[in-house]
Design an enzyme around this catalytic site. Structure first.
Site, mmCIF file in Angstrom:
data_model
loop_
_atom_site.group_PDB
_atom_site.id
_atom_site.type_symbol
_atom_site.label_atom_id
_atom_site.label_comp_id
_atom_site.label_asym_id
_atom_site.label_seq_id
_atom_site.Cartn_x
_atom_site.Cartn_y
_atom_site.Cartn_z
ATOM 1 C CG HIS A 196 23.654 -33.465 -37.660
ATOM 2 N ND1 HIS A 196 22.974 -33.858 -38.611
ATOM 3 C CD2 HIS A 196 24.602 -32.456 -38.063
ATOM 4 C CE1 HIS A 196 23.410 -33.148 -39.806
ATOM 5 N NE2 HIS A 196 24.513 -32.504 -39.506
ATOM 6 C CG HIS A 197 26.537 -36.529 -30.770
ATOM 7 N ND1 HIS A 197 27.313 -36.541 -31.941
ATOM 8 C CD2 HIS A 197 26.971 -36.564 -29.748
ATOM 9 C CE1 HIS A 197 28.768 -36.330 -31.139
ATOM 10 N NE2 HIS A 197 28.605 -36.402 -29.791
ATOM 11 C CE LYS A 229 40.757 -35.838 -34.330
ATOM 12 N NZ LYS A 229 41.312 -35.300 -35.614
ATOM 13 C CG ASP A 263 34.798 -34.364 -21.595
ATOM 14 O OD1 ASP A 263 33.745 -35.122 -22.108
ATOM 15 O OD2 ASP A 263 35.302 -34.594 -20.731
ATOM 16 C CE LYS A 298 39.534 -32.508 -41.482
ATOM 17 N NZ LYS A 298 40.488 -32.303 -40.223
ATOM 18 C CB SER A 352 38.899 -25.157 -32.812
ATOM 19 O OG SER A 352 39.895 -24.968 -33.807
#
Ligand code: NAD
Length: 475
Positions: free
Chosen positions: A69-70, A99, A104, A111, A367
Protein backbone atom coordinates in the site's frame (compact mmCIF):
# COMPACT_ATOMS: atom_id res chain seq x y z
CA UNK A 1 19.63 -25.18 2.88
CA UNK A 2 18.80 -21.51 2.25
CA UNK A 3 16.36 -19.73 4.57
CA UNK A 4 14.02 -19.29 1.60
CA UNK A 5 13.68 -23.04 1.03
CA UNK A 6 10.94 -25.14 2.60
CA UNK A 7 11.45 -28.42 4.53
CA UNK A 8 11.74 -30.48 1.36
CA UNK A 9 14.53 -28.24 0.11
CA UNK A 10 12.53 -26.72 -2.75
CA UNK A 11 11.24 -23.18 -3.07
CA UNK A 12 7.63 -22.05 -2.98
CA UNK A 13 6.85 -19.43 -5.62
CA UNK A 14 6.80 -16.72 -2.94
CA UNK A 15 10.14 -17.97 -1.59
CA UNK A 16 11.60 -17.45 -5.09
CA UNK A 17 10.76 -13.76 -4.97
CA UNK A 18 12.07 -13.50 -1.41
CA UNK A 19 15.33 -15.05 -2.57
CA UNK A 20 15.66 -12.54 -5.41
CA UNK A 21 14.78 -9.76 -2.99
CA UNK A 22 17.45 -10.90 -0.49
CA UNK A 23 20.11 -10.96 -3.21
CA UNK A 24 19.27 -7.35 -4.02
CA UNK A 25 19.17 -6.34 -0.35
CA UNK A 26 22.96 -6.91 -0.17
CA UNK A 27 23.34 -3.73 -2.23
CA UNK A 28 21.02 -1.63 -0.05
CA UNK A 29 21.97 -0.16 3.31
CA UNK A 30 18.79 0.19 5.28
CA UNK A 31 17.51 -1.39 8.52
CA UNK A 32 16.48 -5.04 8.05
CA UNK A 33 13.01 -4.50 9.55
CA UNK A 34 12.23 -1.94 6.90
CA UNK A 35 13.16 -4.37 4.15
CA UNK A 36 10.92 -6.98 5.81
CA UNK A 37 8.01 -4.51 5.62
CA UNK A 38 8.56 -4.02 1.88
CA UNK A 39 8.71 -7.81 1.34
CA UNK A 40 5.53 -8.70 3.25
CA UNK A 41 2.07 -8.95 1.69
CA UNK A 42 -0.15 -6.27 3.26
CA UNK A 43 -3.57 -7.92 2.74
CA UNK A 44 -4.66 -11.37 1.62
CA UNK A 45 -8.35 -11.97 0.89
CA UNK A 46 -9.25 -15.63 0.35
CA UNK A 47 -12.87 -16.29 -0.48
CA UNK A 48 -15.27 -19.10 -1.27
CA UNK A 49 -18.59 -18.33 -2.93
CA UNK A 50 -21.38 -20.43 -4.39
CA UNK A 51 -22.37 -20.30 -8.06
CA UNK A 52 -25.23 -22.23 -9.62
CA UNK A 53 -23.89 -24.14 -12.62
CA UNK A 54 -26.60 -26.13 -14.38
CA UNK A 55 -28.57 -27.85 -11.63
CA UNK A 56 -25.63 -27.94 -9.22
CA UNK A 57 -24.18 -25.44 -6.77
CA UNK A 58 -20.41 -25.15 -7.13
CA UNK A 59 -18.22 -23.59 -4.46
CA UNK A 60 -15.61 -21.41 -6.10
CA UNK A 61 -12.22 -20.64 -4.49
CA UNK A 62 -10.77 -17.23 -5.29
CA UNK A 63 -8.23 -14.66 -4.06
CA UNK A 64 -7.27 -11.02 -4.12
CA UNK A 65 -3.92 -10.05 -2.61
CA UNK A 66 -2.68 -6.51 -2.06
CA UNK A 67 1.05 -6.76 -1.62
CA UNK A 68 1.89 -3.13 -0.98
CA UNK A 69 0.00 0.00 0.00
CA UNK A 70 3.01 2.32 -0.31
CA UNK A 71 1.19 3.81 -3.28
CA UNK A 72 -2.54 3.63 -4.00
CA UNK A 73 -4.47 2.30 -5.75
CA UNK A 74 -3.09 -1.21 -5.90
CA UNK A 75 -2.90 -2.70 -9.36
CA UNK A 76 -2.68 -6.21 -10.71
CA UNK A 77 -4.27 -8.71 -13.06
CA UNK A 78 -6.77 -11.47 -12.40
CA UNK A 79 -6.02 -15.00 -13.61
CA UNK A 80 -8.34 -17.95 -14.16
CA UNK A 81 -6.59 -21.28 -13.81
CA UNK A 82 -6.91 -24.54 -11.89
CA UNK A 83 -3.39 -23.88 -10.56
CA UNK A 84 -4.46 -20.74 -8.69
CA UNK A 85 -3.47 -20.85 -5.01
CA UNK A 86 -2.63 -18.37 -2.28
CA UNK A 87 1.14 -18.67 -2.65
CA UNK A 88 0.94 -18.01 -6.39
CA UNK A 89 -1.32 -14.95 -6.06
CA UNK A 90 0.82 -13.52 -3.23
CA UNK A 91 3.91 -13.89 -5.41
CA UNK A 92 2.31 -12.33 -8.46
CA UNK A 93 1.09 -9.42 -6.29
CA UNK A 94 4.63 -8.88 -5.00
CA UNK A 95 6.00 -8.93 -8.55
CA UNK A 96 3.49 -6.19 -9.42
CA UNK A 97 4.84 -3.94 -6.66
CA UNK A 98 8.43 -4.27 -7.90
CA UNK A 99 7.35 -3.97 -11.54
CA UNK A 100 5.36 -0.76 -11.02
CA UNK A 101 8.28 0.85 -9.18
CA UNK A 102 10.72 0.05 -12.01
CA UNK A 103 8.58 1.67 -14.70
CA UNK A 104 7.48 4.61 -12.52
CA UNK A 105 3.84 3.59 -12.43
CA UNK A 106 2.45 5.01 -9.16
CA UNK A 107 0.63 1.91 -7.87
CA UNK A 108 1.14 -0.70 -5.17
CA UNK A 109 1.11 -4.30 -6.38
CA UNK A 110 -1.87 -6.65 -6.19
CA UNK A 111 -3.17 -9.75 -7.93
CA UNK A 112 -6.32 -11.83 -8.09
CA UNK A 113 -7.16 -15.33 -9.12
CA UNK A 114 -10.11 -17.68 -9.46
CA UNK A 115 -9.52 -21.42 -9.36
CA UNK A 116 -11.41 -22.46 -12.49
CA UNK A 117 -10.46 -23.81 -15.90
CA UNK A 118 -12.04 -21.34 -18.33
CA UNK A 119 -11.53 -23.80 -21.20
CA UNK A 120 -14.02 -26.23 -19.72
CA UNK A 121 -16.68 -23.74 -18.55
CA UNK A 122 -19.28 -22.04 -20.76
CA UNK A 123 -18.93 -18.29 -21.23
CA UNK A 124 -22.29 -17.85 -19.51
CA UNK A 125 -20.93 -19.50 -16.37
CA UNK A 126 -17.60 -17.64 -16.57
CA UNK A 127 -19.68 -14.45 -16.61
CA UNK A 128 -21.64 -15.55 -13.52
CA UNK A 129 -18.42 -16.38 -11.65
CA UNK A 130 -16.75 -13.11 -12.70
CA UNK A 131 -19.71 -11.01 -11.59
CA UNK A 132 -19.99 -12.82 -8.24
CA UNK A 133 -16.23 -12.45 -7.65
CA UNK A 134 -16.51 -8.71 -8.37
CA UNK A 135 -19.36 -8.29 -5.90
CA UNK A 136 -17.30 -10.13 -3.25
CA UNK A 137 -14.44 -7.66 -3.90
CA UNK A 138 -16.85 -4.72 -3.58
CA UNK A 139 -18.23 -6.06 -0.28
CA UNK A 140 -14.77 -6.08 1.29
CA UNK A 141 -13.61 -2.85 -0.35
CA UNK A 142 -11.02 -4.66 -2.47
CA UNK A 143 -11.85 -2.90 -5.74
CA UNK A 144 -12.27 0.73 -6.82
CA UNK A 145 -10.52 3.46 -8.83
CA UNK A 146 -8.58 4.64 -5.75
CA UNK A 147 -8.39 1.26 -3.95
CA UNK A 148 -7.44 -1.63 -6.18
CA UNK A 149 -7.71 -1.85 -9.97
CA UNK A 150 -7.69 -5.29 -11.65
CA UNK A 151 -6.58 -6.04 -15.23
CA UNK A 152 -6.33 -9.11 -17.49
CA UNK A 153 -3.85 -11.90 -16.86
CA UNK A 154 -3.56 -15.60 -17.69
CA UNK A 155 -6.99 -16.90 -18.77
CA UNK A 156 -8.76 -13.52 -18.77
CA UNK A 157 -9.13 -10.69 -21.28
CA UNK A 158 -11.25 -7.72 -22.34
CA UNK A 159 -14.49 -9.66 -21.97
CA UNK A 160 -13.97 -10.37 -18.26
CA UNK A 161 -12.81 -6.78 -17.60
CA UNK A 162 -16.02 -5.52 -19.18
CA UNK A 163 -18.12 -7.70 -16.87
CA UNK A 164 -16.13 -6.48 -13.85
CA UNK A 165 -16.74 -2.86 -14.81
CA UNK A 166 -20.45 -3.44 -15.42
CA UNK A 167 -20.89 -5.20 -12.06
CA UNK A 168 -18.98 -2.44 -10.26
CA UNK A 169 -21.08 0.27 -11.95
CA UNK A 170 -24.36 -1.43 -11.14
CA UNK A 171 -23.44 -1.66 -7.44
CA UNK A 172 -21.85 1.81 -7.29
CA UNK A 173 -24.16 3.70 -9.62
CA UNK A 174 -23.41 7.40 -9.88
CA UNK A 175 -19.67 6.96 -9.31
CA UNK A 176 -18.35 9.25 -12.01
CA UNK A 177 -14.94 7.52 -11.94
CA UNK A 178 -16.32 3.98 -12.10
CA UNK A 179 -14.63 3.31 -15.46
CA UNK A 180 -11.26 3.49 -13.67
CA UNK A 181 -12.13 0.51 -11.42
CA UNK A 182 -10.58 -1.93 -13.91
CA UNK A 183 -8.25 -1.71 -16.92
CA UNK A 184 -7.82 -3.82 -20.04
CA UNK A 185 -11.43 -3.08 -21.06
CA UNK A 186 -12.52 -3.00 -24.71
CA UNK A 187 -12.12 0.45 -26.29
CA UNK A 188 -15.92 0.79 -26.55
CA UNK A 189 -16.12 0.34 -22.74
CA UNK A 190 -13.51 2.95 -21.80
CA UNK A 191 -10.43 0.94 -22.71
CA UNK A 192 -7.39 2.57 -24.25
CA UNK A 193 -6.10 1.81 -27.74
CA UNK A 194 -2.96 -0.28 -27.52
CA UNK A 195 -3.65 -2.07 -24.19
CA UNK A 196 -4.29 -5.51 -25.69
CA UNK A 197 -0.86 -5.79 -27.30
CA UNK A 198 0.97 -3.68 -24.68
CA UNK A 199 2.68 -6.48 -22.73
CA UNK A 200 3.91 -8.21 -25.89
CA UNK A 201 5.03 -4.91 -27.39
CA UNK A 202 6.85 -4.04 -24.15
CA UNK A 203 8.63 -7.41 -24.32
CA UNK A 204 9.67 -6.56 -27.88
CA UNK A 205 10.95 -3.07 -26.93
CA UNK A 206 12.93 -4.45 -23.97
CA UNK A 207 14.64 -7.20 -25.97
CA UNK A 208 15.26 -4.85 -28.90
CA UNK A 209 17.01 -2.44 -26.53
CA UNK A 210 19.25 -5.20 -25.18
CA UNK A 211 20.08 -6.37 -28.71
CA UNK A 212 21.37 -2.89 -29.52
CA UNK A 213 23.99 -2.95 -26.74
CA UNK A 214 27.23 -4.02 -28.42
CA UNK A 215 28.99 -5.03 -25.20
CA UNK A 216 26.12 -7.30 -24.10
CA UNK A 217 25.67 -8.90 -27.51
CA UNK A 218 29.40 -9.62 -27.89
CA UNK A 219 29.45 -11.15 -24.39
CA UNK A 220 27.16 -13.95 -25.65
CA UNK A 221 28.68 -14.15 -29.12
CA UNK A 222 25.83 -12.46 -30.98
CA UNK A 223 25.74 -9.60 -33.50
CA UNK A 224 24.07 -6.30 -32.67
CA UNK A 225 20.40 -5.87 -33.64
CA UNK A 226 17.30 -8.03 -33.85
CA UNK A 227 17.31 -8.81 -37.57
CA UNK A 228 18.03 -12.48 -38.20
CA UNK A 229 17.99 -13.48 -34.51
CA UNK A 230 16.44 -16.92 -33.98
CA UNK A 231 13.62 -16.83 -31.46
CA UNK A 232 11.50 -19.46 -29.67
CA UNK A 233 8.27 -18.44 -27.95
CA UNK A 234 6.32 -20.52 -25.44
CA UNK A 235 2.61 -19.65 -25.16
CA UNK A 236 0.63 -18.14 -28.01
CA UNK A 237 -1.85 -16.28 -25.82
CA UNK A 238 -2.16 -12.53 -25.44
CA UNK A 239 1.46 -11.83 -24.47
CA UNK A 240 3.15 -14.52 -26.58
CA UNK A 241 1.16 -13.87 -29.74
CA UNK A 242 1.76 -10.12 -29.78
CA UNK A 243 5.44 -10.44 -28.84
CA UNK A 244 5.87 -13.03 -31.62
CA UNK A 245 4.16 -10.73 -34.14
CA UNK A 246 6.35 -7.73 -33.29
CA UNK A 247 9.55 -9.82 -33.44
CA UNK A 248 8.46 -11.31 -36.77
CA UNK A 249 7.69 -7.85 -38.24
CA UNK A 250 11.08 -6.53 -37.11
CA UNK A 251 13.00 -9.16 -39.11
CA UNK A 252 13.74 -11.67 -36.35
CA UNK A 253 13.11 -15.35 -37.20
CA UNK A 254 10.55 -17.20 -35.10
CA UNK A 255 11.88 -20.75 -35.39
CA UNK A 256 9.53 -22.43 -32.88
CA UNK A 257 6.25 -21.81 -31.10
CA UNK A 258 5.13 -23.94 -28.17
CA UNK A 259 1.58 -24.41 -26.86
CA UNK A 260 -0.04 -26.81 -24.34
CA UNK A 261 -0.65 -29.55 -26.91
CA UNK A 262 2.81 -29.49 -28.51
CA UNK A 263 5.20 -27.26 -30.43
CA UNK A 264 5.98 -26.50 -34.07
CA UNK A 265 9.39 -25.87 -35.59
CA UNK A 266 10.79 -24.46 -38.82
CA UNK A 267 14.44 -23.40 -38.89
CA UNK A 268 13.74 -20.92 -41.70
CA UNK A 269 11.04 -19.18 -39.70
CA UNK A 270 7.30 -19.35 -39.01
CA UNK A 271 4.78 -16.81 -40.25
CA UNK A 272 3.15 -15.83 -36.95
CA UNK A 273 -0.19 -14.60 -38.32
CA UNK A 274 -0.56 -17.73 -40.46
CA UNK A 275 0.13 -19.92 -37.40
CA UNK A 276 -2.43 -17.96 -35.39
CA UNK A 277 -5.04 -18.44 -38.12
CA UNK A 278 -4.23 -22.16 -38.18
CA UNK A 279 -4.66 -22.26 -34.38
CA UNK A 280 -8.03 -20.48 -34.63
CA UNK A 281 -9.32 -22.79 -37.35
CA UNK A 282 -8.04 -26.08 -35.90
CA UNK A 283 -7.93 -25.46 -32.17
CA UNK A 284 -4.24 -26.45 -32.14
CA UNK A 285 -0.92 -25.19 -33.53
CA UNK A 286 0.08 -28.76 -34.43
CA UNK A 287 0.11 -29.90 -38.09
CA UNK A 288 0.86 -26.40 -39.37
CA UNK A 289 1.74 -27.11 -43.02
CA UNK A 290 5.07 -25.24 -43.04
CA UNK A 291 6.49 -26.79 -39.84
CA UNK A 292 7.52 -29.97 -38.04
CA UNK A 293 5.54 -31.06 -34.96
CA UNK A 294 7.29 -31.50 -31.61
CA UNK A 295 5.02 -33.65 -29.47
CA UNK A 296 6.64 -32.97 -26.11
CA UNK A 297 6.07 -29.23 -25.90
CA UNK A 298 8.70 -28.75 -23.15
CA UNK A 299 11.40 -29.96 -25.55
CA UNK A 300 10.91 -26.80 -27.64
CA UNK A 301 12.54 -24.79 -24.85
CA UNK A 302 15.73 -26.80 -25.31
CA UNK A 303 16.22 -26.17 -29.03
CA UNK A 304 19.21 -24.21 -30.35
CA UNK A 305 18.22 -20.50 -30.61
CA UNK A 306 19.42 -16.98 -29.81
CA UNK A 307 16.45 -15.81 -27.76
CA UNK A 308 13.93 -17.82 -25.74
CA UNK A 309 10.70 -16.12 -24.66
CA UNK A 310 8.63 -18.08 -22.11
CA UNK A 311 5.20 -16.39 -22.30
CA UNK A 312 2.89 -18.94 -20.68
CA UNK A 313 3.30 -19.85 -17.02
CA UNK A 314 5.68 -19.87 -14.06
CA UNK A 315 8.43 -22.42 -13.24
CA UNK A 316 8.78 -23.81 -16.77
CA UNK A 317 12.59 -23.58 -16.63
CA UNK A 318 13.75 -25.51 -13.60
CA UNK A 319 16.77 -27.36 -12.23
CA UNK A 320 16.00 -30.43 -14.38
CA UNK A 321 16.02 -28.69 -17.76
CA UNK A 322 18.14 -25.55 -17.19
CA UNK A 323 21.35 -27.29 -18.23
CA UNK A 324 19.80 -28.27 -21.56
CA UNK A 325 18.65 -24.73 -22.44
CA UNK A 326 20.74 -23.48 -25.36
CA UNK A 327 19.38 -19.92 -25.71
CA UNK A 328 21.86 -17.10 -25.21
CA UNK A 329 19.17 -14.69 -24.05
CA UNK A 330 15.98 -15.46 -22.11
CA UNK A 331 13.27 -12.82 -21.99
CA UNK A 332 10.80 -13.46 -19.18
CA UNK A 333 7.50 -12.45 -20.78
CA UNK A 334 5.59 -14.68 -18.33
CA UNK A 335 5.76 -14.07 -14.59
CA UNK A 336 8.31 -16.26 -12.81
CA UNK A 337 9.13 -18.72 -15.62
CA UNK A 338 12.58 -19.53 -14.16
CA UNK A 339 13.02 -21.13 -10.72
CA UNK A 340 15.88 -19.84 -8.49
CA UNK A 341 17.85 -23.08 -9.00
CA UNK A 342 17.57 -22.74 -12.78
CA UNK A 343 18.44 -19.05 -12.53
CA UNK A 344 21.76 -19.95 -10.88
CA UNK A 345 22.56 -22.64 -13.47
CA UNK A 346 21.80 -20.27 -16.36
CA UNK A 347 23.75 -17.43 -14.74
CA UNK A 348 26.81 -19.68 -14.52
CA UNK A 349 26.38 -20.57 -18.19
CA UNK A 350 26.49 -16.84 -19.01
CA UNK A 351 22.92 -16.64 -20.34
CA UNK A 352 21.52 -13.10 -20.28
CA UNK A 353 18.17 -13.17 -18.47
CA UNK A 354 15.89 -10.16 -18.88
CA UNK A 355 13.61 -10.47 -15.83
CA UNK A 356 9.81 -10.37 -15.64
CA UNK A 357 9.72 -7.43 -13.20
CA UNK A 358 11.03 -5.27 -16.02
CA UNK A 359 10.24 -7.08 -19.27
CA UNK A 360 6.51 -7.68 -18.93
CA UNK A 361 5.78 -4.27 -17.36
CA UNK A 362 4.34 -2.94 -20.64
CA UNK A 363 0.88 -4.19 -19.66
CA UNK A 364 0.72 -2.29 -16.38
CA UNK A 365 2.28 0.78 -18.01
CA UNK A 366 -0.53 1.01 -20.56
CA UNK A 367 -3.08 0.05 -17.89
CA UNK A 368 -1.84 3.17 -16.07
CA UNK A 369 -2.52 5.20 -19.24
CA UNK A 370 -6.02 3.67 -19.39
CA UNK A 371 -6.67 4.54 -15.74
CA UNK A 372 -5.56 8.14 -16.36
CA UNK A 373 -7.79 8.32 -19.45
CA UNK A 374 -10.77 7.07 -17.43
CA UNK A 375 -10.18 9.61 -14.66
CA UNK A 376 -9.79 12.47 -17.13
CA UNK A 377 -12.83 11.34 -19.13
CA UNK A 378 -11.22 12.26 -22.44
CA UNK A 379 -9.54 10.28 -25.19
CA UNK A 380 -5.79 10.84 -25.64
CA UNK A 381 -5.12 13.21 -28.53
CA UNK A 382 -8.67 14.56 -28.66
CA UNK A 383 -7.72 18.07 -27.57
CA UNK A 384 -4.47 18.51 -29.45
CA UNK A 385 -4.67 16.43 -32.66
CA UNK A 386 -6.24 19.11 -34.90
CA UNK A 387 -4.22 21.89 -33.28
CA UNK A 388 -0.97 20.04 -34.02
CA UNK A 389 -2.09 19.40 -37.61
CA UNK A 390 -2.84 23.12 -38.11
CA UNK A 391 0.54 24.15 -36.67
CA UNK A 392 2.30 21.54 -38.84
CA UNK A 393 0.50 22.89 -41.93
CA UNK A 394 1.66 26.46 -41.18
CA UNK A 395 5.19 25.19 -40.58
CA UNK A 396 5.16 23.32 -43.88
CA UNK A 397 3.98 26.41 -45.77
CA UNK A 398 6.93 28.38 -44.36
CA UNK A 399 9.39 25.62 -45.34
CA UNK A 400 7.99 25.46 -48.91
CA UNK A 401 8.26 29.26 -49.24
CA UNK A 402 11.80 29.46 -47.84
CA UNK A 403 13.08 26.44 -49.81
CA UNK A 404 11.08 27.32 -52.93
CA UNK A 405 10.20 23.63 -53.24
CA UNK A 406 6.87 21.78 -53.15
CA UNK A 407 6.70 18.81 -50.77
CA UNK A 408 5.00 15.69 -52.21
CA UNK A 409 1.48 14.75 -51.10
CA UNK A 410 2.77 11.54 -49.47
CA UNK A 411 5.44 13.43 -47.47
CA UNK A 412 2.85 16.06 -46.51
CA UNK A 413 0.48 13.41 -45.14
CA UNK A 414 3.26 12.10 -42.91
CA UNK A 415 4.42 15.51 -41.65
CA UNK A 416 0.97 17.01 -41.10
CA UNK A 417 -0.37 14.13 -39.03
CA UNK A 418 -1.42 15.01 -35.47
CA UNK A 419 -1.07 12.35 -32.74
CA UNK A 420 -3.83 9.74 -32.36
CA UNK A 421 -4.45 7.87 -29.12
CA UNK A 422 -2.55 4.81 -30.33
CA UNK A 423 0.48 6.95 -31.29
CA UNK A 424 0.64 8.53 -27.84
CA UNK A 425 0.14 5.25 -25.99
CA UNK A 426 2.82 3.47 -28.00
CA UNK A 427 5.32 6.31 -27.67
CA UNK A 428 4.72 6.42 -23.90
CA UNK A 429 5.25 2.67 -23.71
CA UNK A 430 8.39 2.71 -25.86
CA UNK A 431 9.92 5.54 -23.84
CA UNK A 432 9.11 3.74 -20.56
CA UNK A 433 10.68 0.46 -21.69
CA UNK A 434 13.82 2.14 -23.07
CA UNK A 435 14.32 4.24 -19.93
CA UNK A 436 13.68 1.27 -17.64
CA UNK A 437 16.25 -0.85 -19.46
CA UNK A 438 19.00 1.76 -19.24
CA UNK A 439 18.29 2.64 -15.61
CA UNK A 440 18.68 -1.04 -14.67
CA UNK A 441 21.77 -1.49 -16.85
CA UNK A 442 23.46 1.66 -15.51
CA UNK A 443 22.82 0.56 -11.92
CA UNK A 444 24.14 -2.93 -12.69
CA UNK A 445 27.36 -1.40 -14.00
CA UNK A 446 27.84 1.23 -11.30
CA UNK A 447 27.28 -1.17 -8.36
CA UNK A 448 28.92 -4.13 -10.16
CA UNK A 449 25.77 -6.23 -9.70
CA UNK A 450 26.06 -9.78 -11.04
CA UNK A 451 22.95 -9.88 -13.23
CA UNK A 452 20.03 -7.87 -14.61
CA UNK A 453 17.45 -9.44 -12.26
CA UNK A 454 19.28 -8.39 -9.10
CA UNK A 455 19.91 -4.91 -10.54
CA UNK A 456 16.19 -4.58 -11.38
CA UNK A 457 15.27 -5.53 -7.79
CA UNK A 458 17.78 -3.01 -6.37
CA UNK A 459 16.34 -0.23 -8.55
CA UNK A 460 12.81 -1.14 -7.54
CA UNK A 461 13.43 -1.54 -3.79
CA UNK A 462 15.30 1.79 -3.68
CA UNK A 463 12.30 3.54 -5.24
CA UNK A 464 9.90 1.93 -2.74
CA UNK A 465 12.16 2.93 0.17
CA UNK A 466 12.21 6.48 -1.18
CA UNK A 467 8.44 6.50 -1.36
CA UNK A 468 8.04 5.19 2.22
CA UNK A 469 10.59 7.75 3.45
CA UNK A 470 8.69 10.61 1.82
CA UNK A 471 5.46 9.26 3.35
CA UNK A 472 7.11 9.56 6.73
CA UNK A 473 6.64 5.91 7.70
CA UNK A 474 10.34 5.13 7.76
CA UNK A 475 12.50 7.29 10.04
P1 NAD B 1 -3.15 -16.12 -21.95
O1 NAD B 1 -4.10 -16.93 -21.18
O2 NAD B 1 -3.66 -15.14 -22.94
O3 NAD B 1 -2.10 -17.06 -22.73
C1 NAD B 1 -1.35 -18.07 -22.15
C2 NAD B 1 -1.04 -19.08 -23.24
O4 NAD B 1 -0.13 -20.06 -22.73
C3 NAD B 1 -2.29 -19.83 -23.74
O5 NAD B 1 -2.33 -19.78 -25.15
C4 NAD B 1 -2.08 -21.25 -23.20
O6 NAD B 1 -2.69 -22.23 -24.02
C5 NAD B 1 -0.57 -21.34 -23.21
N1 NAD B 1 -0.04 -22.40 -22.34
C6 NAD B 1 -0.53 -22.85 -21.16
N2 NAD B 1 0.23 -23.85 -20.67
C7 NAD B 1 1.23 -24.03 -21.57
C8 NAD B 1 2.33 -24.90 -21.64
N3 NAD B 1 2.56 -25.80 -20.69
N4 NAD B 1 3.17 -24.81 -22.71
C9 NAD B 1 2.95 -23.90 -23.68
N5 NAD B 1 1.91 -23.04 -23.67
C10 NAD B 1 1.06 -23.11 -22.63
O7 NAD B 1 -2.24 -15.41 -20.85
P2 NAD B 1 -1.34 -14.10 -21.04
O8 NAD B 1 -2.14 -12.94 -20.61
O9 NAD B 1 -0.69 -14.12 -22.35
O10 NAD B 1 -0.25 -14.35 -19.87
C11 NAD B 1 0.89 -15.16 -20.08
C12 NAD B 1 1.91 -14.86 -19.01
O11 NAD B 1 2.25 -13.46 -19.06
C13 NAD B 1 1.45 -15.12 -17.57
O12 NAD B 1 2.57 -15.52 -16.81
C14 NAD B 1 1.00 -13.74 -17.11
O13 NAD B 1 1.04 -13.61 -15.71
C15 NAD B 1 2.04 -12.86 -17.79
N6 NAD B 1 1.63 -11.47 -17.96
C16 NAD B 1 0.50 -11.15 -18.65
C17 NAD B 1 0.16 -9.80 -18.81
C18 NAD B 1 -1.02 -9.36 -19.64
O14 NAD B 1 -1.15 -8.16 -19.90
N7 NAD B 1 -1.87 -10.24 -20.10
C19 NAD B 1 0.97 -8.80 -18.23
C20 NAD B 1 2.12 -9.18 -17.54
C21 NAD B 1 2.44 -10.51 -17.41
Amino acid sequence: MSKNQNKTGSYSFFNCIEKNFDKAARFISIKKGLLEQIKACNSVYRMHFPVKIGKEIKVIEAYRVQHSHHKLPCKGGIRYSMKVNQDEIMTLAALMTYKCAIVDVPFGGSKGGIKIDPQTISSENIEKITRRYTSELIKKNFIGPGIDVPAPDYGTGEREMSWIFDTFLSLRSGDVDALACVTGKPVSQGGVRGRKEATGLGVFYGIRELCHVKEDMYSVGLDVGLVGKKIIIQGLGNVGYHAASFFHESGAIIIALAEREGAIYNEKGLNVSKVFLHLKNNGSILNFPEAKNIENTEKALELECDILIPAALENVIHKNNANRIKAKIIGEAANGPITPEADEILDKKGVIIVPDIYLNAGGVTVSYFEWLKNLSHVRYGRMEKKFRENVNAEFLKVIETVCKKKISIEEKKMILRGPREIDLVRSGLEDTMINGFHKIRDLKKSLKIENIRTAAFVLSINKIIDSYEKLGIFP
